[in-house]
Write a protein that holds these residues in place. Sequence first.
Motif, PDB file in Angstrom:
ATOM      1  N   LYS A  12     182.205  70.008  39.624  1.00 50.10           N
ATOM      2  CA  LYS A  12     182.926  69.692  38.392  1.00 50.10           C
ATOM      3  C   LYS A  12     184.191  68.885  38.700  1.00 50.10           C
ATOM      4  CE  LYS A  12     183.015  71.148  34.045  1.00 50.10           C
ATOM      5  NZ  LYS A  12     182.475  72.137  33.175  1.00 50.10           N
ATOM      6  N   LYS A  13     184.916  69.297  39.724  1.00 53.03           N
ATOM      7  CA  LYS A  13     186.139  68.580  40.111  1.00 53.03           C
ATOM      8  C   LYS A  13     185.796  67.175  40.619  1.00 53.03           C
ATOM      9  CE  LYS A  13     190.636  68.734  41.904  1.00 53.03           C
ATOM     10  NZ  LYS A  13     190.835  67.318  41.912  1.00 53.03           N
ATOM     11  N   VAL A  14     184.751  67.070  41.443  1.00 56.90           N
ATOM     12  CA  VAL A  14     184.340  65.766  41.968  1.00 56.90           C
ATOM     13  C   VAL A  14     183.899  64.856  40.823  1.00 56.90           C
ATOM     14  CG1 VAL A  14     182.635  64.595  43.431  1.00 56.90           C
ATOM     15  CG2 VAL A  14     183.773  66.661  44.256  1.00 56.90           C
ATOM     16  N   PHE A  15     183.151  65.386  39.874  1.00 57.48           N
ATOM     17  CA  PHE A  15     182.733  64.604  38.701  1.00 57.48           C
ATOM     18  C   PHE A  15     183.967  64.099  37.954  1.00 57.48           C
ATOM     19  CE2 PHE A  15     178.409  65.659  39.266  1.00 57.48           C
ATOM     20  CZ  PHE A  15     177.642  65.102  38.259  1.00 57.48           C
ATOM     21  N   LYS A  16     184.880  65.009  37.664  1.00 48.76           N
ATOM     22  CA  LYS A  16     186.078  64.625  36.895  1.00 48.76           C
ATOM     23  C   LYS A  16     186.908  63.581  37.633  1.00 48.76           C
ATOM     24  CE  LYS A  16     186.619  68.674  33.984  1.00 48.76           C
ATOM     25  NZ  LYS A  16     187.473  69.784  33.579  1.00 48.76           N
ATOM     26  N   ASP A  17     187.076  63.735  38.937  1.00 42.74           N
ATOM     27  CA  ASP A  17     187.848  62.756  39.711  1.00 42.74           C
ATOM     28  C   ASP A  17     187.165  61.390  39.706  1.00 42.74           C
ATOM     29  OD1 ASP A  17     189.700  64.725  40.276  1.00 42.74           O
ATOM     30  OD2 ASP A  17     189.036  65.022  42.356  1.00 42.74           O
ATOM     31  N   SER A  18     185.857  61.388  39.877  1.00 38.71           N
ATOM     32  CA  SER A  18     185.092  60.142  39.859  1.00 38.71           C
ATOM     33  C   SER A  18     185.203  59.464  38.490  1.00 38.71           C
ATOM     34  CB  SER A  18     183.625  60.433  40.187  1.00 38.71           C
ATOM     35  OG  SER A  18     182.817  59.306  39.978  1.00 38.71           O
ATOM     36  N   GLU A  19     185.023  60.255  37.436  1.00 39.10           N
ATOM     37  CA  GLU A  19     185.088  59.699  36.085  1.00 39.10           C
ATOM     38  C   GLU A  19     186.482  59.173  35.766  1.00 39.10           C
ATOM     39  OE1 GLU A  19     183.583  63.126  34.088  1.00 39.10           O
ATOM     40  OE2 GLU A  19     181.549  62.756  34.822  1.00 39.10           O
ATOM     41  N   LYS A  20     187.500  59.868  36.232  1.00 43.05           N
ATOM     42  CA  LYS A  20     188.868  59.410  36.019  1.00 43.05           C
ATOM     43  C   LYS A  20     189.068  58.040  36.672  1.00 43.05           C
ATOM     44  CE  LYS A  20     193.710  60.584  36.751  1.00 43.05           C
ATOM     45  NZ  LYS A  20     194.654  61.539  37.324  1.00 43.05           N
ATOM     46  N   SER A  21     188.528  57.874  37.862  1.00 44.99           N
ATOM     47  CA  SER A  21     188.624  56.591  38.549  1.00 44.99           C
ATOM     48  C   SER A  21     187.931  55.486  37.752  1.00 44.99           C
ATOM     49  CB  SER A  21     188.011  56.700  39.950  1.00 44.99           C
ATOM     50  OG  SER A  21     188.012  55.458  40.587  1.00 44.99           O
ATOM     51  N   ALA A 109     167.979  55.071  33.904  1.00 46.76           N
ATOM     52  CA  ALA A 109     169.243  55.528  33.336  1.00 46.76           C
ATOM     53  C   ALA A 109     169.008  56.107  31.948  1.00 46.76           C
ATOM     54  CB  ALA A 109     170.228  54.367  33.252  1.00 46.76           C
ATOM     55  N   GLY A 110     169.866  56.979  31.555  1.00 51.98           N
ATOM     56  CA  GLY A 110     169.757  57.519  30.217  1.00 51.98           C
ATOM     57  C   GLY A 110     169.954  59.009  30.159  1.00 51.98           C
ATOM     58  N   TYR A 111     169.217  59.648  29.271  1.00 51.00           N
ATOM     59  CA  TYR A 111     169.451  61.047  28.923  1.00 51.00           C
ATOM     60  C   TYR A 111     168.165  61.851  29.067  1.00 51.00           C
ATOM     61  CZ  TYR A 111     173.773  59.058  27.394  1.00 51.00           C
ATOM     62  OH  TYR A 111     174.975  58.404  27.391  1.00 51.00           O
ATOM     63  N   HIS A 112     167.659  61.882  30.260  1.00 52.57           N
ATOM     64  CA  HIS A 112     166.454  62.624  30.621  1.00 52.57           C
ATOM     65  C   HIS A 112     166.899  63.974  31.194  1.00 52.57           C
ATOM     66  CE1 HIS A 112     163.029  63.699  33.213  1.00 52.57           C
ATOM     67  NE2 HIS A 112     162.305  62.996  32.368  1.00 52.57           N
ATOM     68  N   PRO A 113     166.061  65.005  31.153  1.00 51.74           N
ATOM     69  CA  PRO A 113     166.455  66.280  31.760  1.00 51.74           C
ATOM     70  C   PRO A 113     166.941  66.156  33.215  1.00 51.74           C
ATOM     71  CG  PRO A 113     164.493  66.611  30.444  1.00 51.74           C
ATOM     72  CD  PRO A 113     164.771  65.123  30.441  1.00 51.74           C
ATOM     73  N   LEU A 114     166.410  65.192  33.968  1.00 53.78           N
ATOM     74  CA  LEU A 114     166.887  65.007  35.342  1.00 53.78           C
ATOM     75  C   LEU A 114     168.300  64.433  35.390  1.00 53.78           C
ATOM     76  CD1 LEU A 114     163.645  63.567  36.994  1.00 53.78           C
ATOM     77  CD2 LEU A 114     164.648  65.829  37.381  1.00 53.78           C
ATOM     78  N   THR A 115     168.650  63.586  34.436  1.00 57.92           N
ATOM     79  CA  THR A 115     169.956  62.912  34.460  1.00 57.92           C
ATOM     80  C   THR A 115     171.008  63.635  33.625  1.00 57.92           C
ATOM     81  OG1 THR A 115     169.374  61.450  32.623  1.00 57.92           O
ATOM     82  CG2 THR A 115     168.926  60.644  34.864  1.00 57.92           C
ATOM     83  N   THR A 116     170.615  64.744  33.041  1.00 54.34           N
ATOM     84  CA  THR A 116     171.576  65.547  32.267  1.00 54.34           C
ATOM     85  C   THR A 116     171.758  66.924  32.902  1.00 54.34           C
ATOM     86  OG1 THR A 116     169.830  66.328  30.767  1.00 54.34           O
ATOM     87  CG2 THR A 116     171.068  64.371  30.074  1.00 54.34           C
ATOM     88  N   GLU A 117     171.505  66.993  34.192  1.00 51.68           N
ATOM     89  CA  GLU A 117     171.672  68.255  34.911  1.00 51.68           C
ATOM     90  C   GLU A 117     173.068  68.817  34.629  1.00 51.68           C
ATOM     91  OE1 GLU A 117     171.696  69.966  39.509  1.00 51.68           O
ATOM     92  OE2 GLU A 117     171.443  67.821  39.177  1.00 51.68           O
ATOM     93  N   PRO A 118     173.151  70.069  34.215  1.00 51.47           N
ATOM     94  CA  PRO A 118     174.469  70.656  33.940  1.00 51.47           C
ATOM     95  C   PRO A 118     175.371  70.648  35.173  1.00 51.47           C
ATOM     96  CG  PRO A 118     172.725  72.043  33.050  1.00 51.47           C
ATOM     97  CD  PRO A 118     172.059  70.998  33.908  1.00 51.47           C
ATOM     98  N   VAL A 119     176.632  70.333  34.935  1.00 53.70           N
ATOM     99  CA  VAL A 119     177.623  70.344  36.007  1.00 53.70           C
ATOM    100  C   VAL A 119     178.223  71.743  36.039  1.00 53.70           C
ATOM    101  CG1 VAL A 119     179.741  69.302  36.896  1.00 53.70           C
ATOM    102  CG2 VAL A 119     178.089  67.899  35.633  1.00 53.70           C
ATOM    103  N   PRO A 120     178.075  72.451  37.166  1.00 51.83           N
ATOM    104  CA  PRO A 120     178.510  73.848  37.201  1.00 51.83           C
ATOM    105  C   PRO A 120     180.033  74.006  37.208  1.00 51.83           C
ATOM    106  CG  PRO A 120     177.745  73.165  39.364  1.00 51.83           C
ATOM    107  CD  PRO A 120     177.487  72.021  38.426  1.00 51.83           C
ATOM    108  N   ASP A 121     180.503  75.016  36.495  1.00 53.45           N
ATOM    109  CA  ASP A 121     181.925  75.364  36.525  1.00 53.45           C
ATOM    110  C   ASP A 121     182.299  76.013  37.855  1.00 53.45           C
ATOM    111  OD1 ASP A 121     182.598  74.470  33.935  1.00 53.45           O
ATOM    112  OD2 ASP A 121     181.761  76.296  33.061  1.00 53.45           O
ATOM    113  N   ASP A 122     181.371  76.757  38.416  1.00 53.52           N
ATOM    114  CA  ASP A 122     181.608  77.459  39.684  1.00 53.52           C
ATOM    115  C   ASP A 122     181.749  76.439  40.810  1.00 53.52           C
ATOM    116  OD1 ASP A 122     181.532  78.927  42.040  1.00 53.52           O
ATOM    117  OD2 ASP A 122     179.697  80.018  41.535  1.00 53.52           O
TER     118      ASP A 122
END
Length: 187
Positions: A12-21, A109-122
Amino acid sequence: RSMECDEKGGHKKVFKDSEKSYFTKQYTKNFSKIQTAHWQALERILDKAHKNDIKIILFISPSHSRQWEVLAITQGWGMFEEYRWRLITTNEKIAHQNAKEPFVLWDFAGYHPLTTEPVPDDPKAKMKYYWDSSHYKKELGDIVLDRMFDGNFSGGRDYPDFGVKLTSQNIESHLAKLRADRAKWRA
C-alpha cells in the motif's frame, strides 16, 4: 523487489509513493510534444520491421487499475482512449504503406480481475501480481505471454477474457467495455 516492498512499508505504501510520483512528476508534463517524437519513432520501427519481414507483437501493459486512475485524473480519460486509437491507426497505416497485415496489438490494460487485485492494508501481506501500480510481477507477465502466444504454461487459458487484440473494427466496443468496467470498479 519483495524486500523493497518490505523495507518501504508494504504494498500500500509503495503504491501510494509510486502514484504520488506520477501525480507530481511523470504525468504533469506536456505529453503532446514528447509524444510526437515517440510516435515518429514507432512509425520508423514498424516500417523497418515490415520491410525486413520482422514479426512484432505490440501490447499495452497490464498496469494496475489504480495506475489508469492516476492517468485519468492527471491527463483525462480521453488520453487513455486516444492512445489506443493512435496505436491502431499508426499500426494499420504503416502496414498499408507496406502492403502487409498490421502487427497484432494486444490490450491488457483496464479493469479486469487480474488488474484490480486489492492492495492490502497489512504491510506484511504480499500481492500476487503487482509490486506497485505500474510494475507487475513475473506471475502476471507469464499469463500475458500465455495469452499472446496461446500457451498455458502459467494458467493463461484460465483467463480467456484477459487481453484483447485491438483493431479499428473492434476499438469502439472495446472502449465501451473499458468504460463500463471502470465505472463498475470505481463504484
